[in-house]
Design a protein around this motif. Structure first.
Motif, PDB file in Angstrom:
ATOM      1  N   ARG A  51       0.912  -1.196  -0.026  1.00  0.00           N
ATOM      2  CA  ARG A  51      -0.057  -0.028   0.153  1.00  0.00           C
ATOM      3  C   ARG A  51       0.830   1.358  -0.047  1.00  0.00           C
ATOM      4  NH1 ARG A  51      -4.024   2.687  -1.864  1.00  0.00           N
ATOM      5  NH2 ARG A  51      -5.057   4.360  -0.322  1.00  0.00           N
ATOM      6  N   GLU A  52       2.028   1.198   0.798  1.00  0.00           N
ATOM      7  CA  GLU A  52       2.958   2.160   0.732  1.00  0.00           C
ATOM      8  C   GLU A  52       3.529   2.519  -0.524  1.00  0.00           C
ATOM      9  OE1 GLU A  52       6.575   4.024   3.356  1.00  0.00           O
ATOM     10  OE2 GLU A  52       6.562   1.694   2.969  1.00  0.00           O
ATOM     11  N   LYS A  53       3.870   1.667  -1.121  1.00  0.00           N
ATOM     12  CA  LYS A  53       4.526   1.912  -2.653  1.00  0.00           C
ATOM     13  C   LYS A  53       3.539   2.208  -3.740  1.00  0.00           C
ATOM     14  CE  LYS A  53       7.330   0.790  -6.001  1.00  0.00           C
ATOM     15  NZ  LYS A  53       7.420   2.178  -6.780  1.00  0.00           N
ATOM     16  N   SER A  54       2.266   1.835  -3.498  1.00  0.00           N
ATOM     17  CA  SER A  54       1.161   2.226  -4.414  1.00  0.00           C
ATOM     18  C   SER A  54       0.880   3.714  -4.069  1.00  0.00           C
ATOM     19  CB  SER A  54      -0.050   1.429  -3.894  1.00  0.00           C
ATOM     20  OG  SER A  54      -1.221   2.106  -4.668  1.00  0.00           O
ATOM     21  N   LEU A  55       0.809   4.235  -2.900  1.00  0.00           N
ATOM     22  CA  LEU A  55       0.660   5.539  -2.555  1.00  0.00           C
ATOM     23  C   LEU A  55       1.709   6.512  -2.890  1.00  0.00           C
ATOM     24  CD1 LEU A  55      -0.929   5.141   0.997  1.00  0.00           C
ATOM     25  CD2 LEU A  55      -2.202   6.245  -0.954  1.00  0.00           C
ATOM     26  N   GLN A  56       2.970   6.137  -2.931  1.00  0.00           N
ATOM     27  CA  GLN A  56       4.300   6.821  -3.267  1.00  0.00           C
ATOM     28  C   GLN A  56       4.056   6.869  -4.932  1.00  0.00           C
ATOM     29  OE1 GLN A  56       7.516   4.355  -1.981  1.00  0.00           O
ATOM     30  NE2 GLN A  56       7.575   5.303  -0.214  1.00  0.00           N
ATOM     31  N   ASN A 100      -1.907  16.271  -1.356  1.00  0.00           N
ATOM     32  CA  ASN A 100      -1.822  16.434   0.116  1.00  0.00           C
ATOM     33  C   ASN A 100      -2.565  15.153   0.735  1.00  0.00           C
ATOM     34  OD1 ASN A 100      -0.062  18.756  -0.080  1.00  0.00           O
ATOM     35  ND2 ASN A 100      -1.844  20.063  -0.002  1.00  0.00           N
ATOM     36  N   GLN A 101      -3.728  15.013   0.096  1.00  0.00           N
ATOM     37  CA  GLN A 101      -4.571  13.951   0.844  1.00  0.00           C
ATOM     38  C   GLN A 101      -3.596  12.377   0.618  1.00  0.00           C
ATOM     39  OE1 GLN A 101      -8.330  14.020  -1.393  1.00  0.00           O
ATOM     40  NE2 GLN A 101      -8.864  15.609  -0.012  1.00  0.00           N
ATOM     41  N   LEU A 102      -2.990  12.350  -0.637  1.00  0.00           N
ATOM     42  CA  LEU A 102      -2.293  10.950  -0.746  1.00  0.00           C
ATOM     43  C   LEU A 102      -0.892  11.098   0.088  1.00  0.00           C
ATOM     44  CD1 LEU A 102      -2.547  10.868  -4.531  1.00  0.00           C
ATOM     45  CD2 LEU A 102      -3.567   9.438  -3.085  1.00  0.00           C
ATOM     46  N   TRP A 103      -0.415  12.249   0.224  1.00  0.00           N
ATOM     47  CA  TRP A 103       0.542  12.163   1.144  1.00  0.00           C
ATOM     48  C   TRP A 103       0.229  12.049   2.526  1.00  0.00           C
ATOM     49  CZ3 TRP A 103       5.802  12.845   0.015  1.00  0.00           C
ATOM     50  CH2 TRP A 103       6.575  12.914   0.936  1.00  0.00           C
ATOM     51  N   ALA A 104      -0.804  12.292   3.013  1.00  0.00           N
ATOM     52  CA  ALA A 104      -1.293  12.277   4.474  1.00  0.00           C
ATOM     53  C   ALA A 104      -1.499  10.598   4.672  1.00  0.00           C
ATOM     54  CB  ALA A 104      -2.775  13.001   4.741  1.00  0.00           C
ATOM     55  N   GLN A 105      -2.236  10.124   3.779  1.00  0.00           N
ATOM     56  CA  GLN A 105      -2.513   8.763   3.761  1.00  0.00           C
ATOM     57  C   GLN A 105      -1.150   7.659   3.556  1.00  0.00           C
ATOM     58  OE1 GLN A 105      -4.986   7.213   0.430  1.00  0.00           O
ATOM     59  NE2 GLN A 105      -6.719   8.816   0.863  1.00  0.00           N
ATOM     60  N   MET A 106      -0.227   8.258   3.009  1.00  0.00           N
ATOM     61  CA  MET A 106       1.119   7.592   2.916  1.00  0.00           C
ATOM     62  C   MET A 106       1.605   7.531   4.304  1.00  0.00           C
ATOM     63  SD  MET A 106       4.150   8.048   0.249  1.00  0.00           S
ATOM     64  CE  MET A 106       4.710   9.510   0.862  1.00  0.00           C
ATOM     65  N   GLU A 107       1.712   8.784   5.035  1.00  0.00           N
ATOM     66  CA  GLU A 107       2.223   8.976   6.285  1.00  0.00           C
ATOM     67  C   GLU A 107       1.414   8.170   7.253  1.00  0.00           C
ATOM     68  OE1 GLU A 107       4.971  10.768   7.194  1.00  0.00           O
ATOM     69  OE2 GLU A 107       5.210  11.076   5.029  1.00  0.00           O
ATOM     70  N   VAL A 109      -0.046   5.053   6.576  1.00  0.00           N
ATOM     71  CA  VAL A 109       0.618   3.965   6.481  1.00  0.00           C
ATOM     72  C   VAL A 109       2.054   3.604   6.869  1.00  0.00           C
ATOM     73  CG1 VAL A 109       1.231   2.320   4.360  1.00  0.00           C
ATOM     74  CG2 VAL A 109      -1.002   3.524   4.426  1.00  0.00           C
ATOM     75  N   LYS A 110       2.830   4.690   6.419  1.00  0.00           N
ATOM     76  CA  LYS A 110       4.206   4.603   7.275  1.00  0.00           C
ATOM     77  C   LYS A 110       4.340   4.251   8.856  1.00  0.00           C
ATOM     78  CE  LYS A 110       6.694   7.225   3.658  1.00  0.00           C
ATOM     79  NZ  LYS A 110       7.684   8.200   3.529  1.00  0.00           N
ATOM     80  N   ASN A 111       3.124   5.168   9.403  1.00  0.00           N
ATOM     81  CA  ASN A 111       3.144   4.972  10.915  1.00  0.00           C
ATOM     82  C   ASN A 111       2.793   3.468  11.400  1.00  0.00           C
ATOM     83  OD1 ASN A 111       4.037   7.426  11.603  1.00  0.00           O
ATOM     84  ND2 ASN A 111       2.096   8.447  11.454  1.00  0.00           N
ATOM     85  N   ARG A 112       1.811   3.090  10.230  1.00  0.00           N
ATOM     86  CA  ARG A 112       1.306   1.698  10.677  1.00  0.00           C
ATOM     87  C   ARG A 112       2.403   0.525  10.421  1.00  0.00           C
ATOM     88  NH1 ARG A 112      -3.959  -0.389   8.973  1.00  0.00           N
ATOM     89  NH2 ARG A 112      -3.387  -1.962  10.176  1.00  0.00           N
ATOM     90  N   ILE A 113       3.313   1.194   9.232  1.00  0.00           N
ATOM     91  CA  ILE A 113       4.385   0.090   9.112  1.00  0.00           C
ATOM     92  C   ILE A 113       5.248  -0.241  10.466  1.00  0.00           C
ATOM     93  CG2 ILE A 113       6.389  -0.166   7.851  1.00  0.00           C
ATOM     94  CD1 ILE A 113       4.655   0.489   5.277  1.00  0.00           C
TER      95      ILE A 113
END
Length: 193
Positions: A51-56, A100-107, A109-113
């Motif tokens: 999911r992180e890769k997809s968001l990136q 910005n929304q995608l960036w927030a989602q990615m952050e 996901v990074k926290n969950r990782i």
């Protein structure tokens, strides 16, 4: 229904007693549960990383689109085409919000990782502790199993005044465990019919 509940309650109490008398089995069950949790954590981590890769990729693609629309705005303004520049600015603003929304989602996901990696490490440590405790219990059980034989072989005939009703007698405990195991197996066979 009452008979089933009584039987269920009886079996649960016997199982609890059996596990208390055989701590290695309880530790093995805990080790298995931890192994399952570790596998689930590894699967979750792999999903989160995908999911992180997809968001990136989406963030990068959106940034490229923002850049493309920004150049279009500059070009339209430079030739005086405000009729194109203003809608292009609106498109650029929408893309920036999306980015910005995608960036927030990615952050997130990074926290969950990070949390999942921490959890995975904790599970690994707990598995190691349980494994060590299981080895200790098995070593103690082997030592206990060996000692009664040795004691009976060397001192059984020469001992006088032995209390045969002593509940701490190792031979008595061994027979009780064996008899309890047989009862449990019989109950299992009866339940299977």
């Amino acid at each position: 229904m009452g008979l089933f509940e009584d039987l269920s309650s009886f079996l649960e109490s016997r199982l609890e007693e059996f596990l208390r008398n055989n701590p290695h089995l309880e530790l093995q069950a805990l080790a298995e549960k931890l192994r399952e949790q570790e596998e689930e954590t590894i699967r979750l981590l792999a999903d989160l990383q995908r999911r992180e890769k997809s968001l990136q990729d989406e963030v990068l693609e959106t940034a490229q689109e923002v850049q493309r629309w920004h150049m279009r705005i500059e070009k339209a303004k430079s030739v005086g085409r405000l009729d194109l520049a203003e809608p292009a600015e609106a498109r650029e603003a929408a893309l920036l919000r999306q980015g910005n929304q995608l960036w927030a989602q990615m952050e997130l996901v990074k926290n969950r990782i990070k949390q999942t990696k921490d959890l995975h490490l904790q599970i690994q440590q707990k598995r190691q502790e349980v494994k060590q405790k299981l080895l200790e219990v098995q070593a103690q059980a082997a030592k206990t199993a060996y000692q009664p034989e040795q004691r009976w072989q060397t001192s059984g005939w020469t001992q006088s005044g032995y209390n045969f009703r002593d509940p701490t007698d190792p031979l008595e405990q061994t027979f009780r465990r064996w008899e309890m195991d047989e009862e449990l197996e019989q109950l299992k066979r009866n339940m299977g019919k």
